[in-house]
Motif scaffolding. Structure first.
Motif, PDB file in Angstrom:
ATOM      1  N   PRO A   1     -92.373   6.104 -36.494  1.00  0.00           N
ATOM      2  CA  PRO A   1     -91.883   7.483 -36.335  1.00  0.00           C
ATOM      3  C   PRO A   1     -90.355   7.522 -36.225  1.00  0.00           C
ATOM      4  CG  PRO A   1     -92.688   6.657 -34.241  1.00  0.00           C
ATOM      5  CD  PRO A   1     -92.980   5.587 -35.248  1.00  0.00           C
TER       6      PRO A   1
ATOM      7  N   SER B   1     -92.336   3.972 -25.729  1.00  0.00           N
ATOM      8  CA  SER B   1     -93.576   3.213 -25.605  1.00  0.00           C
ATOM      9  C   SER B   1     -93.882   2.494 -26.912  1.00  0.00           C
ATOM     10  CB  SER B   1     -94.734   4.148 -25.247  1.00  0.00           C
ATOM     11  OG  SER B   1     -95.026   5.020 -26.341  1.00  0.00           O
ATOM     12  N   GLU B   2     -95.008   1.781 -26.945  1.00  0.00           N
ATOM     13  CA  GLU B   2     -95.392   1.021 -28.134  1.00  0.00           C
ATOM     14  C   GLU B   2     -95.612   1.913 -29.351  1.00  0.00           C
ATOM     15  OE1 GLU B   2     -98.800  -1.307 -27.223  1.00  0.00           O
ATOM     16  OE2 GLU B   2     -97.737  -2.661 -25.851  1.00  0.00           O
ATOM     17  N   LYS B   3     -95.983   3.166 -29.128  1.00  0.00           N
ATOM     18  CA  LYS B   3     -96.238   4.058 -30.261  1.00  0.00           C
ATOM     19  C   LYS B   3     -94.966   4.377 -31.043  1.00  0.00           C
ATOM     20  CE  LYS B   3     -95.822   8.515 -27.836  1.00  0.00           C
ATOM     21  NZ  LYS B   3     -96.517   9.749 -27.428  1.00  0.00           N
ATOM     22  N   HIS B   4     -93.805   4.065 -30.443  1.00  0.00           N
ATOM     23  CA  HIS B   4     -92.534   4.325 -31.118  1.00  0.00           C
ATOM     24  C   HIS B   4     -92.024   3.107 -31.881  1.00  0.00           C
ATOM     25  CE1 HIS B   4     -92.383   7.186 -27.559  1.00  0.00           C
ATOM     26  NE2 HIS B   4     -92.457   7.974 -28.611  1.00  0.00           N
ATOM     27  N   GLU B   5     -92.733   1.977 -31.798  1.00  0.00           N
ATOM     28  CA  GLU B   5     -92.285   0.769 -32.482  1.00  0.00           C
ATOM     29  C   GLU B   5     -92.404   0.933 -33.992  1.00  0.00           C
ATOM     30  OE1 GLU B   5     -94.403  -2.571 -31.013  1.00  0.00           O
ATOM     31  OE2 GLU B   5     -93.636  -2.383 -28.964  1.00  0.00           O
ATOM     32  N   ARG B   6     -91.478   0.307 -34.725  1.00  0.00           N
ATOM     33  CA  ARG B   6     -91.485   0.380 -36.187  1.00  0.00           C
ATOM     34  C   ARG B   6     -90.839  -0.880 -36.754  1.00  0.00           C
ATOM     35  NH1 ARG B   6     -87.015   5.284 -36.766  1.00  0.00           N
ATOM     36  NH2 ARG B   6     -85.214   4.078 -36.086  1.00  0.00           N
TER      37      ARG B   6
ATOM     38  N   GLU C   1     -88.916  11.785 -24.132  1.00  0.00           N
ATOM     39  CA  GLU C   1     -90.168  11.178 -23.712  1.00  0.00           C
ATOM     40  C   GLU C   1     -89.962   9.684 -23.461  1.00  0.00           C
ATOM     41  OE1 GLU C   1     -93.264  13.953 -26.265  1.00  0.00           O
ATOM     42  OE2 GLU C   1     -92.337  12.238 -27.273  1.00  0.00           O
TER      43      GLU C   1
END
Length: 205
Positions: A34, A22-27, A19
């Protein structure tokens, strides 16, 4: 005995594996979620030797993780034998390639560990470095069982032969603790002799 598998969810069957990042994968760090893998983009090393060194590190860590899972009795040794040996072997193939001069490396897309070890020692000698004999001997020992990266990967052992051409015993044993120590020593020796590999591991001047 393994537990019966559960009925897979719709997501498990249909959600794409790869996939867009994106920003949702930042940690904030590597232990936070995640959890996942980032490939390509800025995760792609700029130099071939750096790439080889970084990949070698991944294979080495994966092999050690399997060894630790055996020692922790989370998996039986015979269940992951070929996988662990292949991961170690491929690590050293990549480290030897990473240690070659860039102009030579691009022509060395071969898998024969013994030939790579000799080429590595030859080019290091031209650069004024002496590769200890035990490093080459250990690589040749691995090559005697798996010269072309097919024995551990496919279980296609054929009839193993030593460097002098004599036949090796068909049924052999690998001591797990000795394997772990020997592979750690070889990894450390090859990494220590190559600045680009150390740089890929995060070392700076």
């Amino acid at each position: 005995m393994r537990a019966a598998s559960e009925t897979p969810t719709k997501e498990a069957m249909t959600r794409p594996l790869f996939e867009p990042l994106s920003e949702k994968h930042e940690r904030p760090d590597e232990w936070s979620g995640p959890l996942g893998f980032v490939i390509g983009g800025f995760a792609r090393p700029s130099m071939l030797a750096e790439r080889d060194g970084a990949l070698a590190e991944q294979y080495f860590e994966a092999a050690n993780a399997l060894i630790e899972s055996i020692l922790d009795k989370r998996v039986a040794d015979y269940q992951v034998a070929n996988a662990a040996l292949f991961l170690f072997r491929h690590c050293f193939e990549l480290l030897l390639k990473a240690g070659l001069p860039p102009a030579v490396r691009v022509k060395k897309d071969i898998h024969h560990l013994g030939n790579l070890a000799k080429s590595y020692a030859h080019h290091k000698q031209h650069a004024g470095e002496v590769v200890p004999a035990w490093i080459i001997k250990r690589c040749e020992e691995l090559a005697s069982i798996d010269p072309g990266s097919e024995a551990f990967r496919y279980g296609d052992y054929g009839m193993p032969k030593s460097t002098d051409g004599s036949t090796i015993e068909d049924e052999i044993h690998v001591d797990l603790l000795h394997l772990k120590a020997a592979m750690a020593a070889l990894n450390a020796a090859l990494v220590e002799r190559n600045w680009l590999i150390r740089m890929a591991k995060g070392e700076r001047p």
